[in-house]
Design a protein around this motif. Structure first.
Motif, PDB file in Angstrom:
ATOM      1  N   GLU A  89       0.819  -1.203   0.000  1.00  0.00           N
ATOM      2  CA  GLU A  89       0.000   0.000   0.000  1.00  0.00           C
ATOM      3  C   GLU A  89       0.858   1.260   0.000  1.00  0.00           C
ATOM      4  N   ASP A  93       0.532   4.138  -2.755  1.00  0.00           N
ATOM      5  CA  ASP A  93       0.386   5.535  -2.349  1.00  0.00           C
ATOM      6  C   ASP A  93       1.461   6.414  -2.971  1.00  0.00           C
ATOM      7  N   SER A 149      -6.179   2.158   0.278  1.00  0.00           N
ATOM      8  CA  SER A 149      -5.377   2.941   1.212  1.00  0.00           C
ATOM      9  C   SER A 149      -6.120   4.214   1.599  1.00  0.00           C
ATOM     10  N   GLN A 231       0.208   7.926   6.181  1.00  0.00           N
ATOM     11  CA  GLN A 231       0.191   6.479   5.957  1.00  0.00           C
ATOM     12  C   GLN A 231      -0.025   5.727   7.258  1.00  0.00           C
ATOM     13  N   ILE A 238      -5.107  -1.575   6.944  1.00  0.00           N
ATOM     14  CA  ILE A 238      -4.397  -2.422   5.984  1.00  0.00           C
ATOM     15  C   ILE A 238      -4.069  -3.766   6.603  1.00  0.00           C
TER      16      ILE A 238
END
Length: 265
Positions: A89, A93, A149, A231, A238
């Protein structure tokens, strides 16, 4: 004169009169992305930031069946540790952020299926021209059982609103061209593939003729209006999906062409 800047088997790039054309070249796999294709896309966007010969980028899938059908499922087969899902992810991103922040305008020319990671790429582009047979969606709730995400959710929500994001993901449906245009997933719809190539070229040449600083300032201004979570703020989600039994079940079911049996764990 057409200048072939880079060509590899799975992703092609040419530059002609200021228009950079990126072709996802895996029609046999509905143009599903390998990790190498993601990285090459980011490299081209990075080049466009410094190469003033590039005025606009047009993204398109090879053939008439798909723009891009997400990430190639085989890329997930080696996932075993929590870090695998996080790293994946983070890669997505980073690539999508590079596409979003690219100096030049980006145009997605879409025909056929545009799903998962392919739909995320299209949603990140500045403009999206589709054909009458375009179908866009994120069917992950019925395929792998993974998640988008935080950045992808943020972009999609800014584009079509939170209620429609939930509708698309909860129902796992693919939106047809007419509906996609009505909610902002497409900026324009043409009849067929020939019309798509013609119209994407027309839009690209029009945009390339305009003041580049005006276009760049507008891109940055719109991006600054959209809140982005870090993140780290999405890593728990996630991990919940990618480390679950359901994800392994979804992956196996997809590869063996059977219906998954979800357990919610």
């Amino acid at each position: 004169m057409n200048q072939q800047l880079a060509e590899q088997e799975d992703l092609l790039f040419t530059l002609d009169d200021g228009i950079g054309r990126i072709v996802f070249n895996r029609p046999q796999a509905r143009n599903a992305f390998t990790f190498e294709m993601y990285e090459r896309l980011a490299e081209i966007c990075d080049r466009a930031n410094t190469d003033r010969a590039i005025k606009v980028l047009v993204l398109r899938g090879a053939g008439d069946k798909a723009f891009a059908a997400g990430t190639d499922i085989n890329q997930f087969r080696a996932f075993e540790t929590p870090q695998d899902g996080i790293a994946y992810e983070r890669r997505i991103d980073r690539v999508l952020t590079t596409l979003e922040q690219c100096r030049v305008p980006t145009i997605a020319a879409i025909t056929g299926a545009c799903t998962g990671g392919g739909a995320a790429i299209a949603a990140t582009c500045d403009l999206r021209v589709g054909t009458a047979n375009t179908r866009i969606g994120f069917p992950i709730a019925r395929t792998l059982g993974n998640c988008l995400s935080m950045s992808s959710i943020s972009r999609l929500t800014a584009l079509i609103g939170p209620a429609r994001v939930k509708d698309l993901i909860f129902t796992a449906r693919l939106v047809g061209a007419e509906e996609a245009a009505s909610v902002g997933l497409l900026t324009e719809v043409v009849d067929d593939l020939a019309a798509l190539d013609k119209r994407a070229d027309e839009v690209a040449r029009l945009v390339a003729s305009h003041a580049p600083l005006t276009l760049s300032a507008t891109k940055h201004a719109v991006a600054r209006l959209q809140k982005r979570l870090t993140q780290d703020e999405g890593e728990d989600l996630i991990l919940m999906c990618y480390m679950s039994r359901d994800f392994r079940e979804g992956l196996d079911a997809f590869l063996t062409k059977r219906a998954p049996q979800w357990r919610g764990e």
